[in-house]
Scaffold this motif. Structure first.
Motif, PDB file in Angstrom:
ATOM      1  N   UNK A   1       0.864  -1.184   0.000  1.00 60.16           N
ATOM      2  CA  UNK A   1       0.000   0.000   0.000  1.00 60.16           C
ATOM      3  C   UNK A   1       0.891   1.222   0.000  1.00 60.16           C
ATOM      4  N   UNK A   2       0.287   2.376  -0.272  1.00 59.28           N
ATOM      5  CA  UNK A   2       1.045   3.617  -0.223  1.00 59.28           C
ATOM      6  C   UNK A   2       1.243   4.024   1.228  1.00 59.28           C
TER       7      UNK A   2
ATOM      8  N   UNK B   1       0.345   9.262   0.732  1.00 60.58           N
ATOM      9  CA  UNK B   1      -1.078   9.435   0.430  1.00 60.58           C
ATOM     10  C   UNK B   1      -1.731  10.595   1.173  1.00 60.58           C
ATOM     11  N   UNK B   2      -1.081  11.147   2.181  1.00 61.13           N
ATOM     12  CA  UNK B   2      -1.658  12.289   2.889  1.00 61.13           C
ATOM     13  C   UNK B   2      -1.219  13.625   2.276  1.00 61.13           C
TER      14      UNK B   2
ATOM     15  N   UNK C   1      -2.637  13.542  -3.505  1.00 66.27           N
ATOM     16  CA  UNK C   1      -2.405  12.101  -3.501  1.00 66.27           C
ATOM     17  C   UNK C   1      -3.361  11.354  -2.570  1.00 66.27           C
ATOM     18  N   UNK C   2      -4.342  12.040  -2.029  1.00 67.63           N
ATOM     19  CA  UNK C   2      -5.277  11.426  -1.088  1.00 67.63           C
ATOM     20  C   UNK C   2      -6.057  10.273  -1.717  1.00 67.63           C
TER      21      UNK C   2
ATOM     22  N   UNK D   1      -4.987   6.595  -0.903  1.00 64.31           N
ATOM     23  CA  UNK D   1      -4.788   6.232   0.499  1.00 64.31           C
ATOM     24  C   UNK D   1      -5.273   4.821   0.823  1.00 64.31           C
ATOM     25  N   UNK D   2      -6.313   4.352   0.150  1.00 65.90           N
ATOM     26  CA  UNK D   2      -6.880   3.041   0.475  1.00 65.90           C
ATOM     27  C   UNK D   2      -6.648   2.006  -0.613  1.00 65.90           C
ATOM     28  N   UNK D   3      -5.744   2.277  -1.525  1.00 65.83           N
ATOM     29  CA  UNK D   3      -5.421   1.298  -2.560  1.00 65.83           C
ATOM     30  C   UNK D   3      -4.619   0.149  -1.953  1.00 65.83           C
ATOM     31  N   UNK D   4      -4.851  -1.059  -2.461  1.00 66.39           N
ATOM     32  CA  UNK D   4      -4.046  -2.221  -2.105  1.00 66.39           C
ATOM     33  C   UNK D   4      -3.436  -2.764  -3.385  1.00 66.39           C
TER      34      UNK D   4
END
Length: 71
Positions: free
Chosen positions: A8-9, A14-15, A19-20, A23-26
């Protein structure tokens, strides 16, 4: 990072503004090119989209963290 790892990032990536969305990509590392610094990653998003990304620069790896290692 190696083939079969789940990634994951990192939160630091991701913050950042702009780039938000990731944040929840796998991601699953699905292939490795001849160079140990080149990978392809099969990504899934929280919306259920599927993407394939190629990672070729070492600097890019700093944005990722392994959350489950392949045996």
């Amino acid at each position: 990072m190696k083939v079969g790892d789940l990634v994951q990032f990192r939160r630091e990536h991701s913050s950042r503004q702009g780039f938000e969305y990731c944040a929840e990509w796998l991601g699953l590392v699905i292939s490795e090119a001849r160079s140990r610094d080149r990978y392809s990653i099969f990504w899934t998003t929280k919306e259920g989209n599927v993407l394939v990304g190629n990672w070729q620069r070492y600097e890019s790896f700093k944005a990722l963290e392994v959350i489950n290692e392949s045996p």
